[in-house]
Design a protein around this motif. Structure first.
Motif, PDB file in Angstrom:
ATOM      1  N   MET A 150       0.780  -1.150   0.122  1.00  0.00           N
ATOM      2  CA  MET A 150       0.124   0.021   0.020  1.00  0.00           C
ATOM      3  C   MET A 150       0.940   1.217   0.042  1.00  0.00           C
ATOM      4  O   MET A 150       2.121   1.139   0.462  1.00  0.00           O
ATOM      5  N   ARG A 151       0.362   2.325  -0.531  1.00  0.00           N
ATOM      6  CA  ARG A 151       1.190   3.607  -0.594  1.00  0.00           C
ATOM      7  C   ARG A 151       0.128   4.729   0.306  1.00  0.00           C
ATOM      8  O   ARG A 151      -0.996   4.845  -0.098  1.00  0.00           O
ATOM      9  N   GLU A 152       0.752   5.483   1.118  1.00  0.00           N
ATOM     10  CA  GLU A 152       0.369   6.672   1.669  1.00  0.00           C
ATOM     11  C   GLU A 152       1.484   7.284   2.144  1.00  0.00           C
ATOM     12  O   GLU A 152       2.638   7.085   2.337  1.00  0.00           O
ATOM     13  N   LYS A 153       0.923   8.403   2.762  1.00  0.00           N
ATOM     14  CA  LYS A 153       2.135   9.352   3.496  1.00  0.00           C
ATOM     15  C   LYS A 153       2.166   8.976   4.614  1.00  0.00           C
ATOM     16  O   LYS A 153       1.325   8.812   5.774  1.00  0.00           O
ATOM     17  N   LEU A 154       3.632   8.645   4.843  1.00  0.00           N
ATOM     18  CA  LEU A 154       3.877   8.222   6.235  1.00  0.00           C
ATOM     19  C   LEU A 154       4.014   9.148   7.512  1.00  0.00           C
ATOM     20  O   LEU A 154       4.550  10.450   7.107  1.00  0.00           O
ATOM     21  N   THR A 155       3.338   9.013   8.585  1.00  0.00           N
ATOM     22  CA  THR A 155       3.280   9.931   9.948  1.00  0.00           C
ATOM     23  C   THR A 155       3.897   9.216  10.826  1.00  0.00           C
ATOM     24  O   THR A 155       3.711   8.128  11.035  1.00  0.00           O
ATOM     25  N   ALA A 156       4.199   9.962  11.878  1.00  0.00           N
ATOM     26  CA  ALA A 156       4.441   9.361  13.344  1.00  0.00           C
ATOM     27  C   ALA A 156       3.193   8.440  13.790  1.00  0.00           C
ATOM     28  O   ALA A 156       3.278   7.324  14.320  1.00  0.00           O
ATOM     29  N   ARG A 157       2.049   9.139  13.470  1.00  0.00           N
ATOM     30  CA  ARG A 157       0.828   8.600  14.202  1.00  0.00           C
ATOM     31  C   ARG A 157       0.468   7.439  13.199  1.00  0.00           C
ATOM     32  O   ARG A 157       0.162   6.402  13.865  1.00  0.00           O
ATOM     33  N   ARG A 158       0.844   7.508  11.976  1.00  0.00           N
ATOM     34  CA  ARG A 158       0.595   6.372  11.203  1.00  0.00           C
ATOM     35  C   ARG A 158       1.303   5.155  11.710  1.00  0.00           C
ATOM     36  O   ARG A 158       0.945   3.868  11.528  1.00  0.00           O
ATOM     37  N   LEU A 159       2.721   5.214  11.797  1.00  0.00           N
ATOM     38  CA  LEU A 159       3.712   4.307  12.206  1.00  0.00           C
ATOM     39  C   LEU A 159       3.232   3.830  13.511  1.00  0.00           C
ATOM     40  O   LEU A 159       3.256   2.467  13.673  1.00  0.00           O
ATOM     41  N   ASN A 160       2.857   4.531  14.369  1.00  0.00           N
ATOM     42  CA  ASN A 160       2.452   3.870  15.592  1.00  0.00           C
ATOM     43  C   ASN A 160       1.059   2.953  15.571  1.00  0.00           C
ATOM     44  O   ASN A 160       0.904   2.186  16.348  1.00  0.00           O
ATOM     45  N   SER A 161       0.331   3.302  14.456  1.00  0.00           N
ATOM     46  CA  SER A 161      -0.954   2.460  14.510  1.00  0.00           C
ATOM     47  C   SER A 161      -0.835   1.178  13.307  1.00  0.00           C
ATOM     48  O   SER A 161      -1.756   0.624  13.150  1.00  0.00           O
ATOM     49  N   LEU A 162       0.385   0.923  12.930  1.00  0.00           N
ATOM     50  CA  LEU A 162       0.394  -0.182  11.909  1.00  0.00           C
ATOM     51  C   LEU A 162       0.347  -1.424  12.886  1.00  0.00           C
ATOM     52  O   LEU A 162       0.708  -1.645  13.669  1.00  0.00           O
ATOM     53  N   GLU A 163      -0.557  -2.191  12.484  1.00  0.00           N
ATOM     54  CA  GLU A 163      -0.900  -3.390  13.190  1.00  0.00           C
ATOM     55  C   GLU A 163      -0.377  -4.659  12.657  1.00  0.00           C
ATOM     56  O   GLU A 163       0.482  -4.698  11.641  1.00  0.00           O
ATOM     57  N   ILE A 164      -0.318  -5.443  13.726  1.00  0.00           N
ATOM     58  CA  ILE A 164       0.426  -6.944  13.627  1.00  0.00           C
ATOM     59  C   ILE A 164      -0.689  -7.837  12.887  1.00  0.00           C
ATOM     60  O   ILE A 164      -1.671  -8.209  13.574  1.00  0.00           O
ATOM     61  N   THR A 165      -0.254  -8.403  11.888  1.00  0.00           N
ATOM     62  CA  THR A 165      -1.261  -9.164  11.285  1.00  0.00           C
ATOM     63  C   THR A 165      -1.120 -10.425  11.159  1.00  0.00           C
ATOM     64  O   THR A 165      -1.745 -11.527  10.805  1.00  0.00           O
ATOM     65  N   GLY A 166       0.207 -10.864  11.339  1.00  0.00           N
ATOM     66  CA  GLY A 166       0.445 -12.366  11.369  1.00  0.00           C
ATOM     67  C   GLY A 166       1.368 -12.488  10.008  1.00  0.00           C
ATOM     68  O   GLY A 166       1.538 -13.811   9.681  1.00  0.00           O
ATOM     69  N   LYS A 167       1.329 -11.376   9.366  1.00  0.00           N
ATOM     70  CA  LYS A 167       1.958 -11.646   7.953  1.00  0.00           C
ATOM     71  C   LYS A 167       2.860 -10.210   7.475  1.00  0.00           C
ATOM     72  O   LYS A 167       2.377  -9.360   8.319  1.00  0.00           O
ATOM     73  N   GLU A 168       3.924 -10.603   6.917  1.00  0.00           N
ATOM     74  CA  GLU A 168       4.684  -9.376   6.649  1.00  0.00           C
ATOM     75  C   GLU A 168       4.026  -8.384   5.565  1.00  0.00           C
ATOM     76  O   GLU A 168       3.434  -9.089   4.545  1.00  0.00           O
ATOM     77  N   TYR A 169       4.283  -7.299   5.649  1.00  0.00           N
ATOM     78  CA  TYR A 169       3.464  -6.589   4.656  1.00  0.00           C
ATOM     79  C   TYR A 169       4.489  -5.105   4.521  1.00  0.00           C
ATOM     80  O   TYR A 169       5.299  -4.783   5.653  1.00  0.00           O
ATOM     81  N   GLU A 170       4.186  -4.356   3.634  1.00  0.00           N
ATOM     82  CA  GLU A 170       5.003  -3.207   3.475  1.00  0.00           C
ATOM     83  C   GLU A 170       4.151  -1.853   3.491  1.00  0.00           C
ATOM     84  O   GLU A 170       2.857  -2.227   2.691  1.00  0.00           O
ATOM     85  N   VAL A 171       4.411  -0.826   3.863  1.00  0.00           N
ATOM     86  CA  VAL A 171       3.802   0.513   3.552  1.00  0.00           C
ATOM     87  C   VAL A 171       4.746   1.622   2.936  1.00  0.00           C
ATOM     88  O   VAL A 171       5.598   1.849   3.563  1.00  0.00           O
ATOM     89  N   HIS A 172       4.381   1.889   1.720  1.00  0.00           N
ATOM     90  CA  HIS A 172       5.313   2.776   0.739  1.00  0.00           C
ATOM     91  C   HIS A 172       4.985   4.077   1.098  1.00  0.00           C
ATOM     92  O   HIS A 172       3.906   4.589   0.957  1.00  0.00           O
ATOM     93  N   ASP A 173       6.055   4.999   1.274  1.00  0.00           N
ATOM     94  CA  ASP A 173       5.985   6.395   1.654  1.00  0.00           C
ATOM     95  C   ASP A 173       5.717   7.307   0.213  1.00  0.00           C
ATOM     96  O   ASP A 173       6.297   7.033  -0.616  1.00  0.00           O
ATOM     97  N   THR A 174       4.798   8.006   0.107  1.00  0.00           N
ATOM     98  CA  THR A 174       4.371   8.996  -0.977  1.00  0.00           C
ATOM     99  C   THR A 174       5.258  10.240  -0.898  1.00  0.00           C
ATOM    100  O   THR A 174       5.386  10.874  -2.028  1.00  0.00           O
TER     101      THR A 174
END
Length: 405
Positions: A1-25
């Protein structure tokens, strides 16, 4: 997924049991990788299949990660590859081996594994020459040189492999947590060792000598108590408990007899409590929290083991540890009494742990299936039990004879 990374967003990233990536816009090429276990790390990619971990979220700030990523990307455009790759520039978020072990690895290790004190001691004493270096500076060659020094110093290959296994866990976590793109041990092969080795067990003469020495020791202790009570009686002092009225003079004989008849590890024996012994059902339970593999197992008691426990229970407290140390804590050592016993028995090259080998060897030689032996010993892997396979009566001869049938 792609979105603007922020400190709040980083803290809210969930543990899903699978590896995933969040790309910074904001900085295309920078993304946060969240592992299945929930570890979050900054990673930069500049070409297909080309990427570099920058550091952990929380260790490296978002602004630092963006600055570092921009430097990688600018250098990749100018030179084809970032200078961190071509010239080995160190990343700003990469800790030294010492700080990584103290601040990150050992807190995790203590929560997930037993024996953390032994592991930390091995790391501290065996890898001191590279402790001050950053993780991304350490190479496979460095580790091979350390291992060579061990071997030249008299360490056996199996010992060197065990030590290297300790640091291997450190680098595996560093890769998992994105401090490193790959472990420096990836291309370092383990030393070849004899996986079977020499299984030390007692001969019939040694088994008799050990038991005779145990009986002689018991008689010696009782005679000393008799003499002490005679001395006390002459002086009008209260007599000490009569050891001849008890099944055992002290803890050593019941501990040895239980070890020979159950194959328990020494630590498992020390951690036994009376509620682990079911004398009516003739079973002894090795609880998971006291077992090396963390797996609970139940060991049937043969006649001698049962009689030993019953006799010891009659003279000891039937609460707490079966073999308590000071202040009702587990016993920690019987080395002095054990070595004296072996000396008196004339037995050489036989460790306490070898009673476990003796137990397994006698079972296999009696025709007990290896998988049953594995269950009784509490081996996590059948490979450990296969060390005793050569002792099975006529098994190899019978297999070879099939060719002539």
């Amino acid at each position: 997924m792609r979105e603007k990374l922020t400190a709040r967003r980083l803290n809210s990233l969930e543990i899903t049991g699978k590896e995933y990536e969040v790309h910074d816009t904001t900085v295309p090429g920078l993304f946060v990788r969240v592992t299945a276990a929930g570890a979050k790390s900054y990673v930069v990619t500049w070409a297909r299949g080309r990427k570099k971990a920058l550091g952990r979220v929380g260790i490296l700030t978002l602004e630092q990660a963006r600055e570092e990523a921009l430097q990688y990307l600018n250098e990749a455009r100018k030179h084809g590859e970032p200078l961190a790759v071509t010239q080995g520039r160190r990343g700003a978020g990469t800790p030294t081996l010492r700080s990584f072990i103290d601040d990150h690895y050992m807190p995790w290790f203590k929560a997930h594994h037993k024996g953390h004190e032994k592991t930390l001691h091995t790391l501290d004493t065996s890898f001191e020459p590279i402790m001050h270096r950053r993780l991304d500076e350490i190479t496979g060659r460095d580790l091979e040189q350390i291992r060579t020094a061990w071997l030249n110093g008299g360490n056996k290959p199996a010992t060197a492999n065990r030590k290297m296994g300790s640091i291997s866990g450190v680098f595996s976590r560093a890769v998992e947590w994105a401090y490193l793109p790959a472990s420096p041990l990836e291309k370092v092969k383990q030393l070849k060792v004899d996986s079977i080795g020499r299984i030390r067990y007692l001969s019939k003469d040694e088994a008799k000598a050990l038991r005779d020495a145990l009986d002689a020791r018991e008689e010696r202790i009782r005679a000393e108590r008799d003499s002490a009570n005679e001395w006390r009686a002459k002086r009008g002092r209260e007599a000490l408990p009569d050891l001849r009225a008890l099944a055992f003079a002290d803890h050593l004989k019941p501990m040895v007899l239980l070890s020979l008849n159950t194959g328990m590890r020494r630590g498992e024996l020390f951690n036994l409590r009376w509620h682990h012994a079911n004398l009516q059902a003739r079973t002894l339970t090795v609880a998971g929290e006291g077992a090396k593999t963390s797996e609970t197992r139940h060991i049937p008691l043969n006649a001698e083991a049962l009689a030993t426990l019953q006799g010891w229970k009659d003279q000891a407290s039937d609460t707490g540890y079966i073999f308590p140390g000071e202040d009702d804590k587990p016993m920690t050592d019987v080395k002095t009494a054990w070595l004296e016993l072996l000396k008196n028995a004339g037995i050489v090259g036989f460790r306490w742990h070898d009673m476990r080998h003796d137990f397994a060897s006698r079972l296999v030689m009696a025709g007990v299936p290896l998988n049953t032996v594995r269950d009784l010993l509490g081996h996590a892997d059948i490979k450990m039990t296969l060390r005793y396979a050569h002792l099975a009566p006529d098994s190899k001869a019978a297999a070879v004879n099939l060719l002539g049938a």
